[in-house]
Design an enzyme around this catalytic site. Structure first.
Site, mmCIF file in Angstrom:
data_model
loop_
_atom_site.group_PDB
_atom_site.id
_atom_site.type_symbol
_atom_site.label_atom_id
_atom_site.label_comp_id
_atom_site.label_asym_id
_atom_site.label_seq_id
_atom_site.Cartn_x
_atom_site.Cartn_y
_atom_site.Cartn_z
ATOM 1 N N CYS A 76 9.640 -3.661 -0.796
ATOM 2 C CA CYS A 76 10.645 -4.353 0.016
ATOM 3 C C CYS A 76 10.995 -3.495 1.230
ATOM 4 O O CYS A 76 10.132 -3.210 2.049
ATOM 5 C CB CYS A 76 11.859 -4.726 -0.840
ATOM 6 S SG CYS A 76 12.905 -5.987 -0.053
ATOM 7 N N HIS A 176 9.321 -8.214 -4.477
ATOM 8 C CA HIS A 176 9.734 -7.346 -5.584
ATOM 9 C C HIS A 176 8.784 -7.555 -6.770
ATOM 10 O O HIS A 176 8.989 -8.474 -7.558
ATOM 11 C CB HIS A 176 11.175 -7.666 -6.001
ATOM 12 C CG HIS A 176 12.187 -7.215 -5.009
ATOM 13 N ND1 HIS A 176 12.723 -5.955 -5.021
ATOM 14 C CD2 HIS A 176 12.748 -7.856 -3.958
ATOM 15 C CE1 HIS A 176 13.587 -5.817 -4.027
ATOM 16 N NE2 HIS A 176 13.608 -6.964 -3.361
ATOM 17 N N GLU A 178 8.628 -5.930 -9.413
ATOM 18 C CA GLU A 178 9.381 -5.709 -10.660
ATOM 19 C C GLU A 178 10.164 -6.943 -11.085
ATOM 20 O O GLU A 178 10.650 -7.018 -12.215
ATOM 21 C CB GLU A 178 10.321 -4.498 -10.500
ATOM 22 C CG GLU A 178 11.578 -4.728 -9.702
ATOM 23 C CD GLU A 178 11.410 -4.683 -8.187
ATOM 24 O OE1 GLU A 178 12.437 -4.704 -7.484
ATOM 25 O OE2 GLU A 178 10.252 -4.645 -7.693
#
EC number: 4.3.2.10
Length: 196
Positions: A76, A176, A178
């Site tokens: 990001c 993202h 994750e």
């Protein structure tokens, strides 16, 4: 050792948990000297580019990142900081991956770009192994790297923009991983497997 740089500009825990789910226990580092012992590094980030860049400078991370020769990936805002320049605050960034970051031209769409969006793979690479067009990842951003020859995958929101970039031992993901379910897990595994 996988290191996650903690500059105070990101939610470190979500990134840490994502790697733990892959069986890797990362070390969160705030000490610049520990970077030289890492096998690979994550630079996460959220917030304003000029604030995050100032934190990198004041804590001494810039020289350490410049000298790092093993895989390092920004996520990001962390990806944007690896680029040449950001119009968010009109600042010079780390200049490890060529190309500028500018505000997305979203037209009539809402900003920031937030939510799931398709990836479009432009180049085959170890970082995009097992990823196909139309698979979705989770974005939250209003600035983006302009597509160039460092772009491995792009996405579209008002305009085309870089979603995955790389140059030498540096890489970045605008979204993202994750928070991007199985696709994100595959992308993080690809980073762990990436050999320079």
């Amino acid at each position: 050792m996988l290191a996650i740089i903690d500059t105070g500009c990101a939610n470190i825990n979500s990134v840490r948990f994502a790697f733990e789910r892959l069986g890797v226990i990362p070390e969160i580092i705030t000490d610049v000297d520990k970077l030289k012992h890492a096998e690979r590094v994550i630079l996460p980030g959220v917030g304003h580019a000029s604030v995050a860049m100032e934190r990198l400078i004041s804590a001494g991370w810039v020289d350490a990142i410049n000298e790092f020769q093993r895989p390092l990936m920004g996520i990001c805002l962390g990806m944007q900081l690896l680029c040449s320049h950001s119009s968010e605050g009109n600042i010079k960034t780390l200049n490890k991956i060529k190309g500028d970051v500018a505000e997305l031209d979203v037209g009539q769409l809402t900003s920031p770009h937030m939510g799931w969006n398709n990836l479009n793979i432009l180049k085959q690479h170890a970082l995009t192994k097992g990823i196909t067009n139309e698979q979705q990842v989770y974005f939250v951003h209003s600035f983006a790297h302009q597509v160039n020859d460092c772009t491995l995958a792009q996405a579209q929101y008002g305009q085309n923009f870089s979603a995955v970039i790389t140059q030498d031992n540096f890489a970045g993901m605008q979204f993202h991983p994750e928070r991007s379910a199985k696709v994100g897990s595959q992308l993080l595994k690809n980073f762990l497997d990436w050999r320079i």
